[in-house]
Write a protein that holds these residues in place. Structure first.
Motif, PDB file in Angstrom:
ATOM      1  N   PRO A 212      27.606   9.695 -13.963  1.00  0.00           N
ATOM      2  CA  PRO A 212      26.870   9.979 -15.204  1.00  0.00           C
ATOM      3  C   PRO A 212      27.527   9.348 -16.420  1.00  0.00           C
ATOM      4  CG  PRO A 212      27.105  11.953 -13.862  1.00  0.00           C
ATOM      5  CD  PRO A 212      27.981  10.910 -13.236  1.00  0.00           C
ATOM      6  N   GLY A 213      26.714   8.699 -17.249  1.00  0.00           N
ATOM      7  CA  GLY A 213      27.209   8.146 -18.498  1.00  0.00           C
ATOM      8  C   GLY A 213      27.765   6.743 -18.412  1.00  0.00           C
ATOM      9  N   THR A 214      27.982   6.204 -17.190  1.00  0.00           N
ATOM     10  CA  THR A 214      28.606   4.893 -17.092  1.00  0.00           C
ATOM     11  C   THR A 214      27.593   3.759 -17.058  1.00  0.00           C
ATOM     12  OG1 THR A 214      28.662   4.958 -14.682  1.00  0.00           O
ATOM     13  CG2 THR A 214      30.560   5.864 -15.842  1.00  0.00           C
ATOM     14  N   THR A 215      26.351   4.052 -16.647  1.00  0.00           N
ATOM     15  CA  THR A 215      25.316   3.025 -16.598  1.00  0.00           C
ATOM     16  C   THR A 215      24.399   3.196 -17.802  1.00  0.00           C
ATOM     17  OG1 THR A 215      25.377   3.024 -14.189  1.00  0.00           O
ATOM     18  CG2 THR A 215      23.471   2.015 -15.221  1.00  0.00           C
ATOM     19  N   THR A 216      24.510   2.263 -18.749  1.00  0.00           N
ATOM     20  CA  THR A 216      23.731   2.377 -19.977  1.00  0.00           C
ATOM     21  C   THR A 216      22.457   1.534 -19.943  1.00  0.00           C
ATOM     22  OG1 THR A 216      25.053   0.607 -20.967  1.00  0.00           O
ATOM     23  CG2 THR A 216      25.771   2.875 -21.356  1.00  0.00           C
ATOM     24  N   ASP A 217      22.427   0.496 -19.083  1.00  0.00           N
ATOM     25  CA  ASP A 217      21.253  -0.366 -18.985  1.00  0.00           C
ATOM     26  C   ASP A 217      20.547  -0.081 -17.668  1.00  0.00           C
ATOM     27  OD1 ASP A 217      19.338  -2.298 -18.949  1.00  0.00           O
ATOM     28  OD2 ASP A 217      20.697  -4.007 -19.144  1.00  0.00           O
ATOM     29  N   VAL A 218      19.398   0.602 -17.743  1.00  0.00           N
ATOM     30  CA  VAL A 218      18.655   0.944 -16.533  1.00  0.00           C
ATOM     31  C   VAL A 218      17.435   0.044 -16.342  1.00  0.00           C
ATOM     32  CG1 VAL A 218      19.413   3.346 -16.580  1.00  0.00           C
ATOM     33  CG2 VAL A 218      17.292   2.705 -17.750  1.00  0.00           C
ATOM     34  N   ASN A 219      17.383  -1.070 -17.099  1.00  0.00           N
ATOM     35  CA  ASN A 219      16.232  -1.962 -16.979  1.00  0.00           C
ATOM     36  C   ASN A 219      16.093  -2.525 -15.568  1.00  0.00           C
ATOM     37  OD1 ASN A 219      15.347  -1.647 -19.576  1.00  0.00           O
ATOM     38  ND2 ASN A 219      16.157  -3.583 -20.353  1.00  0.00           N
ATOM     39  N   HIS A 220      17.221  -2.884 -14.961  1.00  0.00           N
ATOM     40  CA  HIS A 220      17.163  -3.489 -13.631  1.00  0.00           C
ATOM     41  C   HIS A 220      16.576  -2.511 -12.616  1.00  0.00           C
ATOM     42  CE1 HIS A 220      18.708  -4.979  -9.713  1.00  0.00           C
ATOM     43  NE2 HIS A 220      18.591  -6.172 -10.265  1.00  0.00           N
ATOM     44  N   GLY A 221      17.122  -1.302 -12.551  1.00  0.00           N
ATOM     45  CA  GLY A 221      16.621  -0.313 -11.592  1.00  0.00           C
ATOM     46  C   GLY A 221      15.191   0.116 -11.887  1.00  0.00           C
ATOM     47  N   THR A 222      14.846   0.168 -13.182  1.00  0.00           N
ATOM     48  CA  THR A 222      13.482   0.545 -13.559  1.00  0.00           C
ATOM     49  C   THR A 222      12.498  -0.527 -13.134  1.00  0.00           C
ATOM     50  OG1 THR A 222      14.323   1.820 -15.443  1.00  0.00           O
ATOM     51  CG2 THR A 222      12.004   1.179 -15.505  1.00  0.00           C
ATOM     52  N   ASN A 223      12.859  -1.796 -13.356  1.00  0.00           N
ATOM     53  CA  ASN A 223      11.987  -2.899 -12.949  1.00  0.00           C
ATOM     54  C   ASN A 223      11.826  -2.949 -11.426  1.00  0.00           C
ATOM     55  OD1 ASN A 223      12.271  -6.038 -11.942  1.00  0.00           O
ATOM     56  ND2 ASN A 223      10.748  -5.828 -13.566  1.00  0.00           N
ATOM     57  N   VAL A 224      12.930  -2.812 -10.697  1.00  0.00           N
ATOM     58  CA  VAL A 224      12.875  -2.834  -9.233  1.00  0.00           C
ATOM     59  C   VAL A 224      12.001  -1.693  -8.713  1.00  0.00           C
ATOM     60  CG1 VAL A 224      14.268  -2.457  -7.149  1.00  0.00           C
ATOM     61  CG2 VAL A 224      15.063  -4.049  -8.906  1.00  0.00           C
ATOM     62  N   SER A 225      12.193  -0.499  -9.252  1.00  0.00           N
ATOM     63  CA  SER A 225      11.382   0.647  -8.831  1.00  0.00           C
ATOM     64  C   SER A 225       9.920   0.449  -9.204  1.00  0.00           C
ATOM     65  CB  SER A 225      11.908   1.929  -9.488  1.00  0.00           C
ATOM     66  OG  SER A 225      13.248   2.181  -9.110  1.00  0.00           O
ATOM     67  N   GLY A 226       9.679  -0.173 -10.367  1.00  0.00           N
ATOM     68  CA  GLY A 226       8.310  -0.434 -10.789  1.00  0.00           C
ATOM     69  C   GLY A 226       7.593  -1.391  -9.854  1.00  0.00           C
ATOM     70  N   ILE A 227       8.321  -2.366  -9.305  1.00  0.00           N
ATOM     71  CA  ILE A 227       7.711  -3.298  -8.345  1.00  0.00           C
ATOM     72  C   ILE A 227       7.300  -2.551  -7.075  1.00  0.00           C
ATOM     73  CG2 ILE A 227       8.127  -5.317  -6.891  1.00  0.00           C
ATOM     74  CD1 ILE A 227      10.049  -6.302  -9.133  1.00  0.00           C
ATOM     75  N   VAL A 228       8.187  -1.688  -6.572  1.00  0.00           N
ATOM     76  CA  VAL A 228       7.830  -0.878  -5.404  1.00  0.00           C
ATOM     77  C   VAL A 228       6.569  -0.065  -5.691  1.00  0.00           C
ATOM     78  CG1 VAL A 228       8.544   1.038  -3.921  1.00  0.00           C
ATOM     79  CG2 VAL A 228      10.199  -0.723  -4.548  1.00  0.00           C
ATOM     80  N   ALA A 229       6.540   0.558  -6.880  1.00  0.00           N
ATOM     81  CA  ALA A 229       5.409   1.414  -7.249  1.00  0.00           C
ATOM     82  C   ALA A 229       4.109   0.630  -7.350  1.00  0.00           C
ATOM     83  CB  ALA A 229       5.707   2.111  -8.576  1.00  0.00           C
ATOM     84  N   GLU A 230       4.169  -0.633  -7.736  1.00  0.00           N
ATOM     85  CA  GLU A 230       2.959  -1.444  -7.833  1.00  0.00           C
ATOM     86  C   GLU A 230       2.500  -1.945  -6.462  1.00  0.00           C
ATOM     87  OE1 GLU A 230       3.494  -4.592 -10.619  1.00  0.00           O
ATOM     88  OE2 GLU A 230       3.466  -3.273 -12.371  1.00  0.00           O
ATOM     89  N   VAL A 231       3.430  -2.370  -5.636  1.00  0.00           N
ATOM     90  CA  VAL A 231       3.049  -2.885  -4.318  1.00  0.00           C
ATOM     91  C   VAL A 231       2.488  -1.766  -3.445  1.00  0.00           C
ATOM     92  CG1 VAL A 231       3.899  -3.984  -2.206  1.00  0.00           C
ATOM     93  CG2 VAL A 231       4.718  -4.778  -4.437  1.00  0.00           C
ATOM     94  N   ALA A 232       3.097  -0.592  -3.502  1.00  0.00           N
ATOM     95  CA  ALA A 232       2.630   0.572  -2.733  1.00  0.00           C
ATOM     96  C   ALA A 232       2.264   1.673  -3.723  1.00  0.00           C
ATOM     97  CB  ALA A 232       3.720   1.047  -1.771  1.00  0.00           C
ATOM     98  N   PRO A 233       1.056   1.637  -4.302  1.00  0.00           N
ATOM     99  CA  PRO A 233       0.720   2.483  -5.455  1.00  0.00           C
ATOM    100  C   PRO A 233       0.650   3.972  -5.175  1.00  0.00           C
ATOM    101  CG  PRO A 233      -1.201   1.254  -4.702  1.00  0.00           C
ATOM    102  CD  PRO A 233      -0.031   0.699  -3.966  1.00  0.00           C
ATOM    103  N   ALA A 234       0.716   4.395  -3.920  1.00  0.00           N
ATOM    104  CA  ALA A 234       0.720   5.830  -3.631  1.00  0.00           C
ATOM    105  C   ALA A 234       2.057   6.293  -3.062  1.00  0.00           C
ATOM    106  CB  ALA A 234      -0.408   6.183  -2.663  1.00  0.00           C
ATOM    107  N   SER A 235       3.057   5.412  -3.056  1.00  0.00           N
ATOM    108  CA  SER A 235       4.374   5.769  -2.509  1.00  0.00           C
ATOM    109  C   SER A 235       5.209   6.487  -3.565  1.00  0.00           C
ATOM    110  CB  SER A 235       5.109   4.513  -2.032  1.00  0.00           C
ATOM    111  OG  SER A 235       5.426   3.675  -3.141  1.00  0.00           O
TER     112      SER A 235
END
Length: 598
Positions: A212-235
């Motif tokens: 907790p507190g050590t990762t300040t930039d979550v853009n990478h994980g958010t983008n990666v998760s967003g791609i999963v969410a778009e490819v499999a829209p009900a996952s």
């Protein structure tokens, strides 16, 4: 996103990765051990210099593997269920406890356990402690706890035919992808309404932050998760944030795998996405890393046994004959990047530049090797409102595709889910290497053709018995799962018994026989005995079906005897206009008769 916006991030990652000066050699043969195997691991040198180290200790889990395999066979399971996973855990606990008693001391402390893996993290402060560990018969390997980095360089959905696949039902409903990355922005609308992970309406079902507190930039994980969410829209997404700042340790990645295995049945986790790498140039699958064992080999294998495929980025170093760790790990689905459309010329300084781009062109930064598994779109990819370039972005396309396929075909073995994705190839002009590129619609529609054959009587005699023999054959190209044959008996017949290796049950005139899973060119046969209550011509029809789409469904049906003729008639009332028309015709006929000559 502009070049200036993402170049600082690329530079930071490139500097932090510090790839080794010399590329590891391919795995050695049994007859000629390589220099790589003979080299002393880095952590051993550190101990001899008086430094303390954390090492990943792998124990011999072969007996637990054998026991789990026997339990799967006895219960006809493709993957470990909760009971088998618990049995494995109990066996691992016994092995680790024995090692603790023999090795533990002031200079050797187990600092982390992975209950669902034959692995533990130990803190060592002397060469003697390492020697005690290695002397234990149950210790299979001791490995370095190395560092890993995000591999973004700073949709795409049309290229893989995702919209058509989703319209056909490939949405990933009921599945979860474990994203092992650098955190997620729960306030991003791409994941629904998420006051907390797991809340109603939130697609992020779990969010574990290891530091907790050590990762300040979550853009990478958010983008990666967003791609999963778009490819499999009900996952769903399970975020396992293993980064402590700009990098992550292998020991924490192992913790993420341990959690995923433990919770596979709770969330139906089908893939573990690793958009990260170490910057190394591994020219063959890496059973060893820098002179030591590959610490992710067993976690990846145990995850697969539990029904989870590991997927990892090949890396962004422009290698044309090698890929990063962990993508090189045996059993990992390794993913390189292609463009999804023409975005013009692009510079990825200082690594490389492409003077032009077009759909399915391999990006200049993408690592490629002959043993790499797949290509997917990786430049440029916008998801969750964030645009990034890299094999990090290609990887979640594959993880999302696996979620969509596992939701539709849950009983297929993992090998077949992967085989569905490898039907089309893309050539890398830099190295003349051809690697498949995912096409979700084609993967979703790939099927197994069932052919039903057999014999049976065309007539019955009251008071006697007859038999129907049916054989269902899978002609491929895929394994057929959950194969069933339904035989509709003639009205004069009653089910007596069956003779087969398949489970059959009767309900009225319908007999259902479960053939289970059929490999390509395999078949299942059964004989059904019936008793005749009357005499005469009879008609019997049967059909076979499975989970897979059948490209020639007519071949899965058969009939015996003459089909009954439909002699039914329509006795519904005539409409008013027809009665009026009929009345007029009658009047006209009477008039003509009245005017006829005598």
């Amino acid at each position: 996103m502009s070049l200036a916006a993402w170049l600082p991030f690329v530079a930071a990652v490139a500097l932090a990765a510090q790839p080794p000066a010399a590329a590891p050699q391919p795995a050695p043969s049994a007859t000629a051990p390589s220099a790589l195997m003979q080299a002393r691991p880095r952590f051993e040198d550190q101990l001899h210099r008086g430094q303390t180290v954390d090492v990943i200790v792998e124990f011999d889990g072969a007996a637990a593997d054998t026991e789990a395999a026997a339990m799967r066979r006895a219960r006809q399971l493709n993957h470990d269920d909760a009971r088998i996973i618990a049995t494995r855990s109990a066996r691992y606990r016994q092995i680790k406890a024995a090692a603790q008693r023999a090795v533990a001391g002031p200079d050797a402390v187990q600092v982390r356990d992975y209950p669902h893996l034959p692995i533990a993290l130990w803190h060592l402060s002397s060469p003697a402690a390492l020697a005690r560990l290695r002397a234990q018969p149950a210790v299979r390997a001791v490995a370095d706890d190395r560092r890993l980095f995000a591999v973004s360089t700073p949709t795409d959905l049309a290229l893989i035919n995702q919209p058509q696949a989703a319209a056909a039902g490939a949405t990933g409903a009921g599945t979860t992808v474990a994203v092992i990355d650098a955190g997620i922005d729960l306030t991003n609308s791409a994941f629904g309404s998420c006051p907390t992970a797991g809340a109603a309406g939130c697609r992020v079902v779990f969010d574990q932050v290891y530091y907790p507190g050590t990762t300040t930039d979550v853009n990478h994980g958010t983008n990666v998760s967003g791609i999963v969410a778009e490819v499999a829209p009900a996952s769903s997404i399970a975020m396992l944030n293993v980064f402590d700042g700009s990098s992550a340790s292998v020991s924490d990645v192992i913790s993420a795998f341990d959690w995923a295995i433990s919770n596979q049945s709770t969330y139906n986790i089908v893939a573990a996405n690793m958009s990260l790498g170490d910057g190394g140039n591994y020219t063959a699958q890496c059973s060893t890393i820098s002179g030591g064992a590959n610490p992710l080999s067993t976690p990846v294998a145990n995850a697969a046994a539990a029904g989870i495929l590991a997927v990892a980025a090949s890396g962004n170093d422009a290698f044309t004959g090698g890929i990063n760790f962990p993508a090189c790990t045996p059993g990992v689905v390794s993913v390189g990047a292609v463009y999804d459309t023409n975005i013009g010329g692009v510079s990825y300084a200082p690594t490389c530049s492409d003077s032009s781009s077009t759909a399915d062109q391999v990006t200049c930064f993408s690592n490629v090797a002959s043993f790499m598994t797949l290509f997917a779109p990786g430049a440029d990819v916008t998801a969750a409102g964030i645009t990034l370039f890299g094999t990090s972005q290609a990887t979640p396309h594959v993880s999302g595709a696996l979620a969509a396929l596992r939701a539709r075909y849950p009983k297929e073995p993992l090998s077949q889910a992967l085989a569905r994705l490898t039907s089309t190839g893309v050539a890398d002009s830099r190295a003349s290497i051809i690697v498949p590129r995912i096409n979700l619609l084609a993967a979703f529609g790939e099927g197994a053709q069932l052919v039903l054959s057999g014999s049976g009587p065309a007539s019955g005699t009251a008071g006697t018995n007859s038999t129907y023999t049916l054989t269902v054959t899978n002609t491929g190209p895929l394994i057929a799962t959950d194969v069933n044959v339904v035989d509709t008996l003639p009205s004069l017949a009653s089910f007596v018994t069956r003779s087969s290796s398949s489970a059959c049950s009767a309900s009225g005139q319908s007999v259902n026989c479960a053939a289970g899973t059929l490999a390509v060119n395999a078949n299942a046969s059964f004989t059904i005995t019936v008793h005749w209550s009357g005499s005469g011509e009879v008609y019997d029809s049967a059909s076979a079906s499975g989970d897979q789409i059948d490209p020639v469904p007519a071949s899965a049906s058969i009939a015996f005897g003459a089909a009954p003729v439909d002699v039914s008639y329509d006795n519904s009332p005539l409409p008013p206009w027809s009665l009026a028309l009929l009345g007029g015709a009658v009047v006209l006929l009477l008039r003509r008769r009245g005017n006829a000559a005598p």
